[in-house]
Design an enzyme around this catalytic site. Structure first.
Site, PDB file in Angstrom:
ATOM      1  N   GLU A  81      16.806 -71.074  59.823  1.00 18.41           N
ATOM      2  CA  GLU A  81      16.001 -72.077  60.630  1.00 18.41           C
ATOM      3  C   GLU A  81      15.704 -73.228  59.824  1.00 18.41           C
ATOM      4  O   GLU A  81      15.541 -74.434  60.377  1.00 18.41           O
ATOM      5  CB  GLU A  81      14.698 -71.271  60.902  1.00 18.41           C
ATOM      6  CG  GLU A  81      14.647 -70.326  61.941  1.00 18.41           C
ATOM      7  CD  GLU A  81      14.930 -70.787  63.515  1.00 18.41           C
ATOM      8  OE1 GLU A  81      14.737 -72.310  63.727  1.00 18.41           O
ATOM      9  OE2 GLU A  81      15.113 -70.215  64.473  1.00 18.41           O
ATOM     10  N   SER A 110      19.349 -70.132  66.424  1.00 22.48           N
ATOM     11  CA  SER A 110      19.766 -70.381  65.195  1.00 22.48           C
ATOM     12  C   SER A 110      20.933 -69.629  64.826  1.00 22.48           C
ATOM     13  O   SER A 110      21.536 -69.818  63.845  1.00 22.48           O
ATOM     14  CB  SER A 110      18.591 -70.402  64.377  1.00 22.48           C
ATOM     15  OG  SER A 110      18.185 -68.926  64.416  1.00 22.48           O
ATOM     16  N   HIS A 111      20.944 -68.258  65.438  1.00 19.44           N
ATOM     17  CA  HIS A 111      22.054 -67.336  64.971  1.00 19.44           C
ATOM     18  C   HIS A 111      23.005 -67.194  66.243  1.00 19.44           C
ATOM     19  O   HIS A 111      23.997 -66.012  66.187  1.00 19.44           O
ATOM     20  CB  HIS A 111      21.407 -65.916  64.733  1.00 19.44           C
ATOM     21  CG  HIS A 111      20.746 -65.844  63.369  1.00 19.44           C
ATOM     22  ND1 HIS A 111      19.668 -66.590  63.183  1.00 19.44           N
ATOM     23  CD2 HIS A 111      21.178 -65.199  62.175  1.00 19.44           C
ATOM     24  CE1 HIS A 111      19.220 -66.188  61.942  1.00 19.44           C
ATOM     25  NE2 HIS A 111      19.923 -65.612  61.316  1.00 19.44           N
TER      26      HIS A 111
END
Length: 336
Positions: free
Chosen positions: A189, A47-48
């Site tokens: 998220e 997600s990052h």
């Protein structure tokens, strides 16, 4: 099933670097962020990882972050390092600051790094991990645009505001790595679920009236659920004091969003404390940490914070990382 392509860590770094430069980021600013992106993918925090590169590039192009920024460093006290990120990427400012923070901590026993006028620093634990690799206990804080309401309220006043603790261990790797936000889950998220059109679990976010929701779009318009109720709000406030008030950065209630193109630079902050354990423990630190770690690992089913990321990184180094094809297509479009 989502289509993926396997890339090596080096390929992920190169792809991220080229996209950032193509969007208008200087090579000096792009490299630390590209390295962090590859490490984040290797740790399994997708997600990052590369999913954020199109957002970073968009923010360079719209002026939310200055890709050509030249961060400036100062040493107001022997044990204090400050960096003005000049509305550029946090990673460049942290890179500059760590070059002074690490030797200062070794000389003074304890040293602090204050960063202002910054931007999203990605996975905070990536940065404290580096301090642990240098043999230091690393404690980090970063504030974010407001998304958590106070206990009993429904209007966000503080961000998800992560903190991280990295403890040095054998072989230059952290013996313990805690990296957690003040919310039940990182806001990214929820954003990821919104992009993919997937519902979120109840307990992740609240609607504008403070009620639980499984709709990520509704949750993004409302607030993030604090981890542990009022205790999560307390952690968010602690981080806000450390990363915003102590650094002179923008409070979350005034910071522009990390998503979208509106609002200009968020000008948030980061704060790091580095401690040389040999200066405080009479060389008993490593024995104490080993005993603590063993007490956790000897229990069947017990999980030590940080172990999951370390195992994933080792597998990624050997086998590469499966990356979303749609994300790769967005990045390729930036470079063409």
């Amino acid at each position: 099933m989502t289509d993926t392509k396997t890339l090596s860590i080096a390929e992920i770094e190169d792809l991220a670097f080229r996209a950032l430069v193509a969007a208008g980021t200087s090579a000096e600013n792009a490299r630390p962020l590209a390295v962090a992106t590859a490490a984040t993918e290797a740790d399994g925090v997708s997600s990052h990882g590369l999913a954020y590169i199109p957002i970073y590039c968009e923010h360079v192009q719209c002026g939310k972050v200055d890709g050509q920024a030249d961060p400036t460093l100062a040493r107001p006290r022997p044990g204090v390092v400050t960096v003005d990120a000049a509305t550029g990427f946090a990673h460049s400012a942290i890179e500059l600051g760590f070059a002074e923070l690490v030797p200062a901590a070794r000389e003074q026993g304890v040293a602090a790094l204050s960063i202002r006028n910054s931007y999203n620093c990605g996975v905070l634990g990536y940065h404290t991990h580096r301090l642990a690799q240098a043999g230091l206990v690393g404690l980090g804080f970063t504030n974010a645009p407001a998304s958590i309401a106070p206990s009993g309220g429904s209007i966000p006043v503080v961000g998800t505001n992560p903190f991280s603790l990295a403890v040095p261990g054998a072989g230059g790797q952290p013996a313990l790595l805690i990296d957690q936000s003040a919310s039940t889950i990182a806001r990214s998220e929820v954003m990821k679920h919104a992009r993919e059109g997937k519902p979120i679990p109840i307990g992740w976010a609240l609607d504008p009236d403070g009620n639980a929701t499984n709709d990520p779009e509704v949750g993004l318009k409302g607030s993030m659920a604090p981890s542990g109720g009022y205790k999560g709000v307390g952690i968010a406030l602690l981080t806000e004091v450390m990363a915003a008030a102590l650094t002179g950065a923008t409070l979350g209630i005034h910071a522009s969003p990390f998503s979208g193109t509106a609002g200009g630079p968020p000008k948030t902050g980061q704060f790091f404390i580095a401690i040389d354990p040999s200066a405080t423990s009479d060389d008993l630190f490593s024995t104490a940490i080993a005993g603590l770690v063993d007490a956790i690992r000897m229990q069947k089913g017990a999980r030590l914070p940080g172990d999951g990321r370390g195992a994933k990184r080792l597998r990624a180094q050997a086998d590469g990382v499966a990356v979303n094809i749609a994300t790769l297509e967005k990045i390729e479009a930036i470079m063409n």
